[in-house]
Design an enzyme around this catalytic site. Structure first.
Site, PDB file in Angstrom:
ATOM      1  N   ALA A  14       0.810  -1.224   0.000  1.00 37.46           N
ATOM      2  CA  ALA A  14       0.000   0.000   0.000  1.00 37.46           C
ATOM      3  C   ALA A  14       0.841   1.271   0.000  1.00 37.46           C
ATOM      4  O   ALA A  14       0.372   2.320  -0.452  1.00 37.46           O
ATOM      5  CB  ALA A  14      -0.939  -0.015   1.201  1.00 37.46           C
ATOM      6  N   GLY A 132       1.896  -7.904  -8.433  1.00 36.25           N
ATOM      7  CA  GLY A 132       3.346  -7.995  -8.176  1.00 36.25           C
ATOM      8  C   GLY A 132       3.987  -9.031  -9.097  1.00 36.25           C
ATOM      9  O   GLY A 132       3.454 -10.123  -9.291  1.00 36.25           O
ATOM     10  N   ASP A 161      -1.357  -4.962 -20.324  1.00 34.55           N
ATOM     11  CA  ASP A 161      -0.911  -5.327 -21.675  1.00 34.55           C
ATOM     12  C   ASP A 161      -2.065  -5.167 -22.674  1.00 34.55           C
ATOM     13  O   ASP A 161      -1.872  -4.682 -23.789  1.00 34.55           O
ATOM     14  CB  ASP A 161      -0.405  -6.775 -21.670  1.00 34.55           C
ATOM     15  CG  ASP A 161       0.585  -7.017 -20.542  1.00 34.55           C
ATOM     16  OD1 ASP A 161       1.706  -6.498 -20.624  1.00 34.55           O
ATOM     17  OD2 ASP A 161       0.222  -7.684 -19.557  1.00 34.55           O
ATOM     18  N   HIS A 189       2.730 -12.482 -18.492  1.00 36.38           N
ATOM     19  CA  HIS A 189       2.956 -11.033 -18.449  1.00 36.38           C
ATOM     20  C   HIS A 189       4.470 -10.822 -18.473  1.00 36.38           C
ATOM     21  O   HIS A 189       5.109 -10.584 -17.443  1.00 36.38           O
ATOM     22  CB  HIS A 189       2.331 -10.425 -17.185  1.00 36.38           C
ATOM     23  CG  HIS A 189       2.700  -8.976 -16.993  1.00 36.38           C
ATOM     24  ND1 HIS A 189       2.343  -7.995 -17.890  1.00 36.38           N
ATOM     25  CD2 HIS A 189       3.406  -8.350 -16.016  1.00 36.38           C
ATOM     26  CE1 HIS A 189       2.821  -6.833 -17.473  1.00 36.38           C
ATOM     27  NE2 HIS A 189       3.473  -7.023 -16.333  1.00 36.38           N
TER      28      HIS A 189
HETATM   29  P1  NAD Z   1       7.143  -0.216  -5.038  1.00 34.62           P
HETATM   30  O1  NAD Z   1       8.519  -0.689  -4.718  1.00 34.62           O
HETATM   31  O2  NAD Z   1       6.887   1.238  -5.236  1.00 34.62           O
HETATM   32  O3  NAD Z   1       6.134  -0.724  -3.914  1.00 34.62           O
HETATM   33  C1  NAD Z   1       6.124  -2.038  -3.487  1.00 34.62           C
HETATM   34  C2  NAD Z   1       5.632  -2.026  -2.058  1.00 34.62           C
HETATM   35  O4  NAD Z   1       5.412  -3.378  -1.668  1.00 34.62           O
HETATM   36  C3  NAD Z   1       6.616  -1.408  -1.065  1.00 34.62           C
HETATM   37  O5  NAD Z   1       5.970  -0.383  -0.326  1.00 34.62           O
HETATM   38  C4  NAD Z   1       6.999  -2.594  -0.186  1.00 34.62           C
HETATM   39  O6  NAD Z   1       7.257  -2.217   1.165  1.00 34.62           O
HETATM   40  C5  NAD Z   1       5.747  -3.471  -0.303  1.00 34.62           C
HETATM   41  N1  NAD Z   1       5.952  -4.868   0.071  1.00 34.62           N
HETATM   42  C6  NAD Z   1       7.032  -5.647  -0.130  1.00 34.62           C
HETATM   43  N2  NAD Z   1       6.851  -6.870   0.410  1.00 34.62           N
HETATM   44  C7  NAD Z   1       5.598  -6.870   0.942  1.00 34.62           C
HETATM   45  C8  NAD Z   1       4.840  -7.828   1.654  1.00 34.62           C
HETATM   46  N3  NAD Z   1       5.314  -9.044   1.924  1.00 34.62           N
HETATM   47  N4  NAD Z   1       3.602  -7.478   2.070  1.00 34.62           N
HETATM   48  C9  NAD Z   1       3.109  -6.241   1.837  1.00 34.62           C
HETATM   49  N5  NAD Z   1       3.802  -5.282   1.178  1.00 34.62           N
HETATM   50  C10 NAD Z   1       5.025  -5.596   0.740  1.00 34.62           C
HETATM   51  O7  NAD Z   1       6.653  -1.061  -6.333  1.00 34.62           O
HETATM   52  P2  NAD Z   1       5.449  -0.732  -7.328  1.00 34.62           P
HETATM   53  O8  NAD Z   1       5.952   0.151  -8.409  1.00 34.62           O
HETATM   54  O9  NAD Z   1       4.252  -0.328  -6.549  1.00 34.62           O
HETATM   55  O10 NAD Z   1       5.252  -2.187  -8.002  1.00 34.62           O
HETATM   56  C11 NAD Z   1       4.763  -3.264  -7.240  1.00 34.62           C
HETATM   57  C12 NAD Z   1       4.830  -4.552  -8.058  1.00 34.62           C
HETATM   58  O11 NAD Z   1       3.935  -4.491  -9.174  1.00 34.62           O
HETATM   59  C13 NAD Z   1       6.216  -4.847  -8.665  1.00 34.62           C
HETATM   60  O12 NAD Z   1       6.506  -6.227  -8.542  1.00 34.62           O
HETATM   61  C14 NAD Z   1       6.035  -4.472 -10.133  1.00 34.62           C
HETATM   62  O13 NAD Z   1       6.944  -5.135 -10.972  1.00 34.62           O
HETATM   63  C15 NAD Z   1       4.607  -4.946 -10.356  1.00 34.62           C
HETATM   64  N6  NAD Z   1       3.905  -4.422 -11.538  1.00 34.62           N
HETATM   65  C16 NAD Z   1       3.106  -5.275 -12.216  1.00 34.62           C
HETATM   66  C17 NAD Z   1       2.402  -4.841 -13.325  1.00 34.62           C
HETATM   67  C18 NAD Z   1       1.507  -5.761 -14.108  1.00 34.62           C
HETATM   68  O14 NAD Z   1       1.035  -5.363 -15.182  1.00 34.62           O
HETATM   69  N7  NAD Z   1       1.211  -6.986 -13.676  1.00 34.62           N
HETATM   70  C19 NAD Z   1       2.516  -3.502 -13.730  1.00 34.62           C
HETATM   71  C20 NAD Z   1       3.343  -2.652 -12.998  1.00 34.62           C
HETATM   72  C21 NAD Z   1       4.047  -3.117 -11.897  1.00 34.62           C
HETATM   73  C1  LMR Z   2       4.850  -3.326 -16.559  1.00 34.96           C
HETATM   74  O1  LMR Z   2       4.445  -4.082 -17.443  1.00 34.96           O
HETATM   75  O2  LMR Z   2       4.918  -2.096 -16.718  1.00 34.96           O
HETATM   76  C2  LMR Z   2       5.241  -3.915 -15.230  1.00 34.96           C
HETATM   77  O3  LMR Z   2       5.124  -5.301 -15.245  1.00 34.96           O
HETATM   78  C3  LMR Z   2       6.569  -3.458 -14.752  1.00 34.96           C
HETATM   79  C4  LMR Z   2       7.691  -4.145 -15.500  1.00 34.96           C
HETATM   80  O4  LMR Z   2       8.609  -4.639 -14.847  1.00 34.96           O
HETATM   81  O5  LMR Z   2       7.641  -4.159 -16.727  1.00 34.96           O
END
Ligand code: NAD
Ligand code: LMR
Length: 329
Positions: A14, A132, A161, A189
């Site tokens: 969060a 994540g 995507d 993904h």
């Molecule tokens: P970020 O580093 O800004 O935030 C991640 C947060 O998760 C941090 O605040 C951290 O403290 C918290 N965290 C870590 N372990 C945790 C746990 N066990 N329980 C609860 N919280 C925990 O990262 P972000 O930019 O918000 O990205 C988060 C994730 O989403 C990354 O893995 C990123 O690659 C992924 N992502 C996926 C997509 C998709 O399309 N599927 C798109 C963008 C980002």
């Molecule tokens: C995205 O597609 O933007 C996320 O999955 C972040 C990444 O690592 O590409």
């Protein structure tokens, strides 16, 4: 005026980038609609709880009429107790030069205890979206540790995507994203995903009649598949607002349904459709009705599409083997 019981929405990570772009929209009603109050549970690691509390203060300061309450927690069991919708965002993002699969050893361990906590206490109608990365395999891990929860409640996000593909095709054809139907993201993904426009139409005309095959191969598919890396390079941080928007879209479609003349894309647990091994979390063309996803059946898959789907699914199989080797499932 009805006063329905608030829907409990748990968001992990969060205090992160996506969390900050997501929570205010959930609280405003963008995800579950203007008549559904929400109670937010923010789960963070202990060192980020204070930052999450700051976000909770800002949520209070918005005076959202639909926000029935906020809890900030660092304990997964408490965070998922009675949860109706779980958004598993908390995980490390990749940095320049990494592929998403490189995050498996860093992030995979997060999803076992969260799957167990969902199994232990979530509401009967629990819906889980894993954001994540690597999202598909993290969803696979979480589902594996929630044996009492129906597998179709675990999903991984490929809506970003899908939205990227809509935007690219709309720009190329000089149309609006709303003019496009029946695009699909298949597989993982990751850079191996297959953005498929062989069934897509633009204002009723087959997309394949409007764009040339060379553009599809050389520009459309790689642009969509590698967009995450391009954003990281340009922004110096992984996508956040667009990812949060896609998470809102995914859950909104899950809850309210797909329109009758279209489908969307989501990572769902395979039932063996289209030759994807049963149990893998792979992206498919899906519809949603009555709060349940269904894989669109019976689509023709041409030879080139078959090869691309197989390549992405092979990567999912490799990731499954890797998490088995890590002892995560
Ligand atoms: P970020 O580093 O800004 O935030 C991640 C947060 O998760 C941090 O605040 C951290 O403290 C918290 N965290 C870590 N372990 C945790 C746990 N066990 N329980 C609860 N919280 C925990 O990262 P972000 O930019 O918000 O990205 C988060 C994730 O989403 C990354 O893995 C990123 O690659 C992924 N992502 C996926 C997509 C998709 O399309 N599927 C798109 C963008 C980002
Ligand atoms: C995205 O597609 O933007 C996320 O999955 C972040 C990444 O690592 O590409």
């Amino acid at each position: 005026m009805p006063d329905p019981t608030p829907v409990v929405v748990t968001v992990t990570g969060a205090a992160g980038q996506i969390g900050y772009a997501l929570l205010f929209r959930i609280a405003s009603g963008a995800m579950l609609g203007p008549d559904t109050p929400v109670r937010l549970r923010l789960l963070e690691v202990p060192q980020a709880v204070q930052a999450a509390e700051g976000t909770a203060m800002e949520l209070d300061d918005c005076a959202f009429p639909l926000l029935a309450g906020i809890d900030v927690l660092d304990d997964a069991r408490a965070a998922f107790d009675g949860t109706n919708v779980a958004l598993l965002v908390g995980a490390r993002p990749r940095t320049a030069g990494m592929e998403r699969g490189d995050l498996l050893s860093a992030n995979g361990g997060i999803f076992k205890p969260q799957g167990e906590a969902i199994n232990a206490g979530a509401a009967d109608d629990i819906k889980v979206l894993v954001v994540g990365n690597p999202a598909n395999t993290n969803a696979y891990i979480a589902a594996a540790h929630a044996p009492d929860v129906p597998k179709d409640r675990f999903t991984a996000m490929t809506r970003l995507d899908h939205n990227r593909a809509l935007a690219q095709l709309a720009a190329r054809t000089g149309s609006h994203v709303d003019d496009i139907r029946h695009l699909t993201i298949w597989g993982n993904h990751s850079a191996t995903q297959y953005p498929d426009l062989t069934h897509a139409t633009v204002r009723g005309t087959a997309a394949t009649e409007l764009v040339d095959p060379e553009w599809v191969e050389r520009t459309f598919i790689p642009t969509v598949a590698k967009r995450g890396a391009a954003i990281i390079e340009a922004r110096g941080a992984s996508s956040a607002a667009s990812a949060a928007n896609a998470a809102i879209d995914h859950v909104h479609t899950w809850v309210t349904g797909t329109r009758a003349d279209d489908w969307t894309s989501a990572g769902v647990v395979s039932d063996g459709s289209y030759g994807v091994p049963e149990g893998l979390v792979s992206s498919f063309p899906v519809t949603s009705t009555g709060g349940a996803w269904a894989i669109v059946p019976g689509l023709e898959v041409d030879e080139a599409s078959r090869a691309r789907i197989d390549a992405s699914v092979a990567e999912l199989v490799e990731e499954r083997e890797a998490v088995r080797a890590l002892g995560l499932v």
